[in-house]
Write an enzyme that holds these catalytic residues in place. Structure first.
Site, PDB file in Angstrom:
ATOM      1  N   ASP A  11      -0.126   1.293  30.742  1.00  0.00           N
ATOM      2  CA  ASP A  11      -0.121   1.050  32.180  1.00  0.00           C
ATOM      3  C   ASP A  11       1.305   1.178  32.690  1.00  0.00           C
ATOM      4  O   ASP A  11       2.264   1.012  31.923  1.00  0.00           O
ATOM      5  CB  ASP A  11      -0.675  -0.337  32.509  1.00  0.00           C
ATOM      6  CG  ASP A  11      -0.837  -0.549  34.009  1.00  0.00           C
ATOM      7  OD1 ASP A  11      -1.682   0.141  34.607  1.00  0.00           O
ATOM      8  OD2 ASP A  11      -0.131  -1.388  34.582  1.00  0.00           O
ATOM      9  N   SER A  12       1.438   1.436  33.973  1.00  0.00           N
ATOM     10  CA  SER A  12       2.763   1.539  34.564  1.00  0.00           C
ATOM     11  C   SER A  12       3.439   0.181  34.651  1.00  0.00           C
ATOM     12  O   SER A  12       4.656   0.104  34.866  1.00  0.00           O
ATOM     13  CB  SER A  12       2.674   2.157  35.960  1.00  0.00           C
ATOM     14  OG  SER A  12       1.847   1.374  36.799  1.00  0.00           O
ATOM     15  N   TYR A  43       4.189   3.373  39.902  1.00  0.00           N
ATOM     16  CA  TYR A  43       3.834   4.782  39.826  1.00  0.00           C
ATOM     17  C   TYR A  43       3.151   5.252  41.113  1.00  0.00           C
ATOM     18  O   TYR A  43       3.146   6.440  41.418  1.00  0.00           O
ATOM     19  CB  TYR A  43       2.870   5.027  38.661  1.00  0.00           C
ATOM     20  CG  TYR A  43       3.501   5.172  37.302  1.00  0.00           C
ATOM     21  CD1 TYR A  43       4.770   4.674  37.014  1.00  0.00           C
ATOM     22  CD2 TYR A  43       2.808   5.804  36.280  1.00  0.00           C
ATOM     23  CE1 TYR A  43       5.326   4.803  35.758  1.00  0.00           C
ATOM     24  CE2 TYR A  43       3.356   5.949  35.016  1.00  0.00           C
ATOM     25  CZ  TYR A  43       4.617   5.446  34.752  1.00  0.00           C
ATOM     26  OH  TYR A  43       5.149   5.585  33.495  1.00  0.00           O
ATOM     27  N   GLY A  44       2.549   4.324  41.831  1.00  0.00           N
ATOM     28  CA  GLY A  44       1.697   4.687  42.959  1.00  0.00           C
ATOM     29  C   GLY A  44       2.387   5.477  44.055  1.00  0.00           C
ATOM     30  O   GLY A  44       1.751   6.252  44.762  1.00  0.00           O
ATOM     31  N   CYS A  74      -4.522   2.666  33.940  1.00  0.00           N
ATOM     32  CA  CYS A  74      -3.769   2.744  35.192  1.00  0.00           C
ATOM     33  C   CYS A  74      -4.451   3.809  36.038  1.00  0.00           C
ATOM     34  O   CYS A  74      -4.592   4.961  35.600  1.00  0.00           O
ATOM     35  CB  CYS A  74      -2.313   3.128  34.908  1.00  0.00           C
ATOM     36  SG  CYS A  74      -1.324   3.491  36.368  1.00  0.00           S
ATOM     37  N   ASN A  75      -4.900   3.435  37.227  1.00  0.00           N
ATOM     38  CA  ASN A  75      -5.599   4.393  38.073  1.00  0.00           C
ATOM     39  C   ASN A  75      -4.695   5.537  38.507  1.00  0.00           C
ATOM     40  O   ASN A  75      -5.116   6.693  38.559  1.00  0.00           O
ATOM     41  CB  ASN A  75      -6.170   3.673  39.295  1.00  0.00           C
ATOM     42  CG  ASN A  75      -7.457   2.945  38.983  1.00  0.00           C
ATOM     43  OD1 ASN A  75      -8.538   3.518  39.033  1.00  0.00           O
ATOM     44  ND2 ASN A  75      -7.348   1.670  38.643  1.00  0.00           N
ATOM     45  N   THR A  76      -3.436   5.231  38.805  1.00  0.00           N
ATOM     46  CA  THR A  76      -2.519   6.278  39.246  1.00  0.00           C
ATOM     47  C   THR A  76      -2.263   7.279  38.127  1.00  0.00           C
ATOM     48  O   THR A  76      -2.289   8.496  38.348  1.00  0.00           O
ATOM     49  CB  THR A  76      -1.189   5.668  39.722  1.00  0.00           C
ATOM     50  OG1 THR A  76      -1.445   4.752  40.786  1.00  0.00           O
ATOM     51  CG2 THR A  76      -0.254   6.747  40.218  1.00  0.00           C
ATOM     52  N   GLU A 159       2.685  -9.116  42.033  1.00  0.00           N
ATOM     53  CA  GLU A 159       3.828  -9.164  41.121  1.00  0.00           C
ATOM     54  C   GLU A 159       4.912 -10.134  41.578  1.00  0.00           C
ATOM     55  O   GLU A 159       5.781 -10.505  40.789  1.00  0.00           O
ATOM     56  CB  GLU A 159       4.382  -7.758  40.924  1.00  0.00           C
ATOM     57  CG  GLU A 159       3.390  -6.847  40.208  1.00  0.00           C
ATOM     58  CD  GLU A 159       4.025  -5.625  39.588  1.00  0.00           C
ATOM     59  OE1 GLU A 159       5.186  -5.333  39.922  1.00  0.00           O
ATOM     60  OE2 GLU A 159       3.351  -4.966  38.771  1.00  0.00           O
ATOM     61  N   CYS A 193      -7.579  -0.505  41.415  1.00  0.00           N
ATOM     62  CA  CYS A 193      -6.231  -0.794  40.912  1.00  0.00           C
ATOM     63  C   CYS A 193      -6.355  -2.027  40.030  1.00  0.00           C
ATOM     64  O   CYS A 193      -7.018  -3.003  40.412  1.00  0.00           O
ATOM     65  CB  CYS A 193      -5.256  -1.046  42.053  1.00  0.00           C
ATOM     66  SG  CYS A 193      -3.612  -1.600  41.500  1.00  0.00           S
ATOM     67  N   THR A 194      -5.703  -1.998  38.896  1.00  0.00           N
ATOM     68  CA  THR A 194      -5.883  -3.083  37.929  1.00  0.00           C
ATOM     69  C   THR A 194      -5.193  -4.375  38.340  1.00  0.00           C
ATOM     70  O   THR A 194      -5.416  -5.417  37.722  1.00  0.00           O
ATOM     71  CB  THR A 194      -5.373  -2.641  36.545  1.00  0.00           C
ATOM     72  OG1 THR A 194      -4.030  -2.141  36.663  1.00  0.00           O
ATOM     73  CG2 THR A 194      -6.267  -1.547  35.983  1.00  0.00           C
ATOM     74  N   HIS A 195      -4.357  -4.332  39.371  1.00  0.00           N
ATOM     75  CA  HIS A 195      -3.770  -5.570  39.902  1.00  0.00           C
ATOM     76  C   HIS A 195      -4.747  -6.344  40.781  1.00  0.00           C
ATOM     77  O   HIS A 195      -4.644  -7.569  40.904  1.00  0.00           O
ATOM     78  CB  HIS A 195      -2.532  -5.263  40.758  1.00  0.00           C
ATOM     79  CG  HIS A 195      -1.290  -4.978  39.987  1.00  0.00           C
ATOM     80  ND1 HIS A 195      -1.146  -3.864  39.194  1.00  0.00           N
ATOM     81  CD2 HIS A 195      -0.114  -5.649  39.897  1.00  0.00           C
ATOM     82  CE1 HIS A 195       0.056  -3.865  38.644  1.00  0.00           C
ATOM     83  NE2 HIS A 195       0.705  -4.941  39.060  1.00  0.00           N
TER      84      HIS A 195
END
Length: 274
Positions: A11-12, A43-44, A74-76, A159, A193-195
């Site tokens: 993941d980023s 990364y987005g 990571c979706n991006t 974050e 998005c994983t967040h």
């Protein structure tokens, strides 16, 4: 004794830990290595070429650690890098290894949740701009209309530990309202998005109760279990000591502090210098 060949999860930053957590819950017997490229996140907002180069570099590091199979959690990265890695790099770099993403497993089944055939996507700007979800959903469910909304403030809220604060309410409600204004028929919304699962309590508070909200963790875990079942040769190469190892490209102390939000318990990571 079988050689140590963990499943790699990339993941980023930290969000991929929500995917890894679901995978470990579903498939606890395997070994896993998690790599977060925290030094270069997010990364987005980066270009396709930059995300591709960063992701490829990290995939190579995971291969060097013994991984035969890598999940881009990571979706991006899945949107901007996966296709090139699969088609251009693996055939000559590592033809016996595989890299999978999180978009296809989701799009393969998302149509099963929608009766109205109107689906909403909440994601980073990079994922929205890539239009990967529109393209992939069209392949499996051409009758579904897809509406997207970029939520650039959501990752920073998480974050910075503000995802439970009253101040987050404005940004969560704003993007939900913008998405739903595109179609009153939306009955299913994907958190792409994983967040975003960390914002789930607030998302559900502002989302009409008749709308189904989907997170990707369990979907990806079930898809990986199915993949390993269908590819016994690859499954046989995955070592089984239930070992978890974490790496970050930035501060290990900061990773441990932030990662505990996603993992639920303290996480100790090693530093990987790119």
């Amino acid at each position: 004794m079988q050689e140590y060949q963990p499943i790699g999860v990339f993941d980023s930053g930290y969000g991929g830990l929500t995917i890894l957590k679901s995978i470990v819950s579903k498939l606890p017997q395997y070994d896993y290595v998690y790599l977060g490229d925290n030094a270069r996140t997010p990364y987005g907002t980066r270009s396709f070429d930059t995300v591709y180069q960063y992701t490829l570099e990290c995939v190579r590091h995971l291969f060097d650690m013994g991984c035969r199979l890598v999940i881009l959690a990571c979706n991006t990265a899945s949107a901007k890098a996966l296709r090139n890695i699969q088609q251009l790099d693996l055939p000559h770099m590592a033809p016996d290894r595989r890299v999978l993403g999180v978009i296809r497993p989701t799009t393969e089944i998302i149509g099963e949740y929608s009766r109205s055939r109107h689906i909403g996507i909440l994601a980073t700007r990079g994922t929205v701009t890539s239009e990967s979800y529109l393209v992939e959903i069209e392949k499996f469910f051409p009758d579904i209309a897809v509406y997207q909304e970029a939520c650039p403030m959501w990752v920073p809220l998480v974050e910075n530990g503000e995802h439970t604060s009253p101040g987050a309410d404005y940004f969560v409600r704003q993007h939900i309202d913008r998405l739903l204004s595109q179609s009153p028929a939306i009955d299913t919304v994907l958190l792409a998005c994983t967040h975003y699962p960390l914002l789930l309590p607030k998302i559900k508070a502002f989302m009409p109760e008749q709308i189904t909200v989907l997170s990707q963790g369990d979907i990806v875990a079930n898809s990986l279990a199915d993949y390993l079942n269908r590819h016994p040769g690859m499954e046989a190469q995955c070592s089984r000591q239930s070992k978890l190892t974490f790496y970050t490209t930035d501060s290990t102390e900061e990773f441990g502090r932030q990662a505990s939000l996603f993992w639920g318990t303290p996480v100790e990571a090693s530093k990987l210098t790119l």
